[in-house]
Structures are given as C-alpha cells and as structure tokens.
Design an enzyme around this catalytic site. Structure first.
Site, PDB file in Angstrom:
ATOM      1  N   ARG A  34      15.471 -28.234 -31.952  1.00 11.74           N
ATOM      2  CA  ARG A  34      14.969 -27.715 -30.677  1.00 11.74           C
ATOM      3  C   ARG A  34      16.118 -27.303 -29.771  1.00 11.74           C
ATOM      4  O   ARG A  34      17.157 -27.968 -29.718  1.00 11.74           O
ATOM      5  CB  ARG A  34      14.119 -28.764 -29.960  1.00 11.74           C
ATOM      6  N   SER A  60      21.305 -36.863 -33.911  1.00  8.84           N
ATOM      7  CA  SER A  60      20.773 -38.220 -34.137  1.00  8.84           C
ATOM      8  C   SER A  60      21.124 -38.775 -35.509  1.00  8.84           C
ATOM      9  O   SER A  60      20.242 -39.041 -36.349  1.00  8.84           O
ATOM     10  CB  SER A  60      19.270 -38.223 -33.903  1.00  8.84           C
ATOM     11  N   ASP A  71      19.926 -39.757 -30.043  1.00  5.59           N
ATOM     12  CA  ASP A  71      18.604 -39.715 -29.388  1.00  5.59           C
ATOM     13  C   ASP A  71      18.259 -41.013 -28.644  1.00  5.59           C
ATOM     14  O   ASP A  71      17.536 -40.981 -27.629  1.00  5.59           O
ATOM     15  CB  ASP A  71      17.490 -39.356 -30.390  1.00  5.59           C
TER      16      ASP A  71
HETATM   17  C1  BGC Z   1      20.068 -42.374 -37.180  1.00  5.25           C
HETATM   18  C2  BGC Z   1      20.255 -42.725 -35.731  1.00  5.25           C
HETATM   19  C3  BGC Z   1      19.073 -42.244 -34.942  1.00  5.25           C
HETATM   20  C4  BGC Z   1      17.779 -42.741 -35.555  1.00  5.25           C
HETATM   21  C5  BGC Z   1      16.550 -42.246 -34.813  1.00  5.25           C
HETATM   22  C6  BGC Z   1      18.736 -42.850 -37.686  1.00  5.25           C
HETATM   23  O1  BGC Z   1      18.516 -42.430 -39.003  1.00  5.25           O
HETATM   24  O2  BGC Z   1      21.103 -42.939 -37.937  1.00  5.25           O
HETATM   25  O3  BGC Z   1      21.440 -42.173 -35.230  1.00  5.25           O
HETATM   26  O4  BGC Z   1      19.194 -42.698 -33.618  1.00  5.25           O
HETATM   27  O5  BGC Z   1      17.699 -42.320 -36.889  1.00  5.25           O
HETATM   28  O6  BGC Z   1      16.441 -40.873 -34.863  1.00  5.25           O
END
Ligand code: BGC
Length: 468
Positions: free
Chosen positions: A94, A156, A210
C-alpha cells in the site's frame, strides 16, 4: 496447587468434547492432549520469555531480537506536513499520502497494489523495482512528482537498525522469500530503485515495523499506549523501553529517555527453548511452510498458520478414522487450504451454540458433516485457537511485568485479533491471571502500519530539525 494456579488452570481449559461415544471422545482428546497447556507450562514459558527478553536486550544470544527502533518519542500533537507512507508485509503493498495538521490526519489517499508470488519469492531486485514503480505511479497520479515528499516505510520483517533510516533485513517471513536481499538494507534498496527511475522527489526518512506504527497510532487514541501488537498474518510486538536499559545505540545515545523496542517475538523459540511444547502437528506445519525451521512462535499463533494447524489435526483425525467417516474429502488434503478466517467463522458457531458457519466452511471442502463431525471440528478450532491466545497472553503478561508501568494500553491490529470472536476476551482474562498486579487495556487501532508510517516520518523530521 496454589489457589491462584488453580484459577489459572481452570481458566485455560476448553469445554470438554461433547460426544456420546466415550471411546471416540477419549481418542480425540488424547490426540490433542499436547495442544493443551497446563498452568505450570504457562508459567514455565513466562520464565523463558523473561529470560530471552533480558538476554536480547543485553545483546546476548537469544531468540528475541529486541531491536532498537531509534524512535525515542510518541506523537505529541505537533506533527505537521504532507507525507508518503508505504506498507509492505502482506500480499498487498500500500502507498498512502497523509497530511497531518497538529498531529491529526486531515487528508488520506490510499492505493493498494498486489504483489504477485513470483515477486515475493524470486530475486529481491525486481521486487524493489516494483515497489518503486508503484510509488511513482501513485505520486504522479496525485500530481506531486515535483514536490519533495518525506516517506515513512513500514517494512514488517525482522531487520537490524543502525538508525531510523536503515533496516538490514535479517530474514524474510510470512509469504516472502527473496534470499538475495537478505542482509541488505531495505531502505537503500528502495532509495536506489527510486533513484534509478528519477521521476519523483520522494525522500525516505524513516523505516519502521508495523508493530511500531500500531503503537504510535494507538498513542494518538490513548496516551497510555506503550505496547504495539500485531496478530494478523504474522505476529509481533514492540514496547516503550527505558533508554538506559538498552545497550545497542548507534551512534551513542544522546539524551533519549525512552525508545521503542521491536521484540520480533515470531522467532521466539528458534533456538530450541520452546521445543518442549512442539507437537507433531507443529512439526508438520513447519515442514509445510515457506521458511522451514524459522519463526517457531509465529507458527504457533499467527493467522498465516493457525488454519493450517487445524487442517493438519483434522487430517490426522480423518486418517485415524475418527472424523468424516462417510467420505474422503480430498480438498482438505491440500496444504494451506484451511484459512484462519475459517477458524474464526467456526469459533463464532461455538460462541453462538450453532453450526451454520461450520457447515458452510466444510461445504467448501465438499464435506457434508454429521452432528459428531461438527462438534469435533469446532473442538479442534477451539483447542488450536485457545493455545494461540494463551501463548500471546503469556508473552504480554511477562512484558507488562518487565515494563513495571502503572498502567499500559496495548494497541492491537491484525486480522486474527479482529476477526476471531474470542481472542480479545481470552487475552483479557489470561493476561489478568498471569500478571495480576498490572493494569492494562487492549485497544484496537486502524491501520497503524499506514498511518503510523506517516507519524514516524513526521517525528523523524522533528528529530532532524532539533539536531540542526
Ligand atoms: C515479522 C514482524 C512483523 C509481524 C507482523 C512477522 O513475520 O517478522 O516484523 O511485525 O510479522 O506483521
């Protein structure tokens, strides 16, 4: 058992499987017995999580990364300007344009771009080329190609941060696996791809996770917010730590009193410390996943995997002749076919005491269940969901104890938390029992990964101005 432990023990039980055939009931309950955690096991996991957190924060080997995000403050209502925000983590990418006036969003334009599987699992360069193309496409469609736009990048995935503007990708998770860019700086990859296009004046000023975006977005709703939690496709949490407790600062710390720490708890147990709760179902779930032998904890709890755990259990019961004895549902044998949203729908039936959602879900697999099948499927969904909610609660309770704050609001985002009918109430109950001395509140946030990215970009600019 001490009274408090007895209450905890009773609270974490699920309702017995209501079958008239006692032998069958016993066999099914036995098959699932390892999925049921006792109060003593919950306490043991609490101790291990506490110890892994402490090791991680002190830079000792640990399955918890406890990464410094270099975000030393929460929004305070002075955030101003026009920002771009990017959100990469799921199958949709996004791009958002957000205008902040006195910390309040007064304009928000969003565009979603689908990321094909070949981009998510091939070489990383075409992936970042594609991200840059989407950014250009969006900025040009807004007529802003000649405006210098500060950008906050929600990436993320676990990354090592040397500053607010660097994020060295440690490993991919969820449905991404582009091995050639592991150990590379995601910000530089994006900047380079944007520079090659040279058709906008976008300036990447911050990278974040995130959970961080969720914490910041939560802080605009409730000033006590000090934990950000994602329970969606993946799972993770971050929290506000005392800066003097954090050892990793680059360059050295300059006066920060607090800083957000990204725990990266999806990897909890990757060093084997949680092996004692691993069941054969978990081993199969891991073997079926894109990134085998990594993200142990995420595979117990998150939306990408919960449905698959349920599917694996159902197939085991089917093969043992305990379920769907009237037919062989071939579709159920397909890895990944049982979505976590189906688990949420079936759990709704358990809450309402009905069976219509369960029947609807099973119809997708060409299964016409009898009354016993319905009860068994609902029981399996309950057991797997309950274990996930308990594990998340154990970590949150331990985190609350570690933070030692008067009151903490936990900002939560993610499809599993939002769609599952029982996660919130289980978590409220379990956290209170596991950490009775702490006052906490769970609040839902909307789109922390988008809005939070704009807030971080605004904070980054404020920090820069202060240093000038
Ligand atoms: C990632 C994190 C992320 C989480 C939620 C995980 O797989 O390693 O960095 O915050 O997913 O999206």
């Amino acid at each position: 058992m001490m009274p408090a432990e007895r209450i905890l023990h009773e609270a974490i039980q699920v309702a017995p499987l209501g079958l008239t055939d006692d032998v069958k009931r016993q066999k099914i309950e036995n098959s699932l017995v390892q999925m049921r955690l006792s109060a003593a096991t919950a306490r043991k996991i609490q101790d291990i999580f506490r110890s892994e957190m402490n090791k991680g924060i002190h830079q000792q080997p640990s399955s918890l990364q406890m990464e410094n995000t270099y975000i030393p403050e929460l929004p305070n209502g002075t955030e101003e300007g026009l920002f771009l925000a990017l959100d990469l983590g799921g199958t949709n990418f996004r791009v958002l344009l957000i205008e902040l006036v006195n910390g309040v969003i007064v304009r928000e334009d969003v565009k979603k771009y689908h990321i094909d599987a070949h981009l998510r699992t091939g070489s990383g360069i075409p992936l970042f080329e594609y991200l840059a193309e989407c950014v250009s496409n969006f900025v040009i469609s807004e007529g802003l190609q000649d405006v210098e736009l500060p950008l906050g990048f929600t990436f993320s995935f676990p990354m090592i941060q040397h500053s607010l503007e660097t994020g060295i990708l440690l490993t991919w998770t969820k449905s991404f696996n582009c091995p050639d860019v592991v150990n590379k700086d995601a910000v530089k990859l994006l900047k380079d791809a944007l520079a090659r296009r040279a058709d906008t004046r976008v300036k990447v000023v911050a990278v974040l996770n995130d959970t961080t975006g969720t914490l910041l977005q939560g802080a605009t709703q409730d000033p006590n917010t000090a934990i950000g939690l994602i329970l969606g496709t993946g799972s993770n949490a971050c929290y506000l730590e005392r800066a003097d407790k954090v050892e990793h600062w680059e360059p050295e710390r300059h006066g920060e009193r607090e800083v957000i720490i990204d725990i990266e708890w999806g990897a909890f147990g990757d060093n084997g410390v949680l092996d004692f709760i691993k069941t054969d179902f978990d081993r199969e779930n891991d073997a079926n996943s894109l990134l085998v032998k990594s993200f142990t904890f995420e595979k117990y709890i998150s939306g990408k995997y919960l449905g698959e755990v349920v599917r694996i259990i159902l197939v085991k019961l089917l093969k043992d002749g305990l379920l769907f004895t009237r037919e062989t549902p071939k579709k159920l044998l397909t890895v990944g076919s049982f979505l976590t949203d189906y688990v949420s729908l079936i759990e709704q039936d358990t809450v309402d005491g009905g069976g219509s959602n369960t029947k609807e879900v099973l119809a997708k697999f060409d299964i016409v269940p009898d009354e016993e099948d319905l009860k068994i499927v609902q029981y399996v969904c309950e057991v797997a969901s309950n274990r996930a909610a308990l594990l998340v609660s154990i970590c949150l309770a331990t985190l609350l104890d570690h933070m030692e704050r008067e009151e903490v609001t936990i900002a939560v985002d993610g499809s599993l938390y939002k769609h599952h009918p029982r996660f919130e109430s289980w978590m409220n109950q379990y956290i209170s029992l596991l950490s009775p001395a702490r006052k906490f509140k769970l609040i839902q946030t909307q789109d922390g990964s988008g809005k939070g990215a704009a807030i971080v970009a605004a904070i980054a600019l404020k920090l820069k101005q202060r240093l000038e």
